[in-house]
Write a protein that holds these residues in place. Sequence first.
Motif: not given
Length: 287
Positions: A69-70, A90-94, A114-117, A135-136
């Motif tokens: 996570x980043x 990396x699975x989460x990037x904000x 998986x999660x992109x903000x 995978x998003x």
Amino acid sequence: MWRTSGVSETVRKMGNAMRGVIAFIPSERCQRFLVGDMKEMPLDRTLDLSSRQLRRLPVAICVFDELVKLYLSDNNLSTLPAELQGLRKLQLLALDFNCFEELPAAVCRLRQLSILYLGNNRLYHLPKELKDLKELSTLWLETNCFTVFPKVVCELPNLKTLHLGYNQIRSLPKELRRLEELRSIWLAGNQLAEFPPVLLEMHFLAVIDVDRNKIRHFPGLSHMQGLKLVIYDHNPCVNAPAVGDGVRRVGRWADSSDEEQEDDGSKAAGETTAEVTEVQLEEEHNA
């Protein structure tokens, strides 16, 4: 005691002022100063660099190839180094609350995301390479500059949650029905003049938010067996959408039967903001 607190507050303000000045110096050394001494990867494989006034992401961060996570929210970033693609786990990037006008190419090479903000930026289109993020599952694009729905989103097979509120979108493409895993779509604050016909074909949707648009008439949604919540408030509508048993409605006439709607044009929403927030928090927790 008061003097000690006063001195501490003065030192804190001086430190923030210094960071603000250094933030305008684009050198790698100065940007590394803003993130502190990062010699080892965090044990929880999570790195939070939010609100650091960053204008460049120090390349040294990209050596932590085990990061999961980043968080880079609330900075002044408009680009990212190509080395970012080295964060292959990396699975989460904000990246929300920054200055991006285009999505950096390196992001589209993070195949495990998986999660992109991306909310609260200046984006008006998305690159075709976004489709490589197979995978998003959660994509946040609210409060950007989209006038047309970015069709590349329709090529994300595992997408479950899509936030596109507060843009200038007028319609949804028929290709959206390809997203058979999609469960919630948030479209508040756009320019929809009619309820998007494609949504009527997506029986698996659980949450539909079309709050604050320009929809004057709602079709029946009773056939949508997966539906749990529909938010349609703040539209110039003349009716409420008919829904199946157990479906929550947020908007005018939400507590009325279809017959009562004709007699009571002033009834307020039947659901509270707290209940809507509860659904959103539950959704984020599941993600």
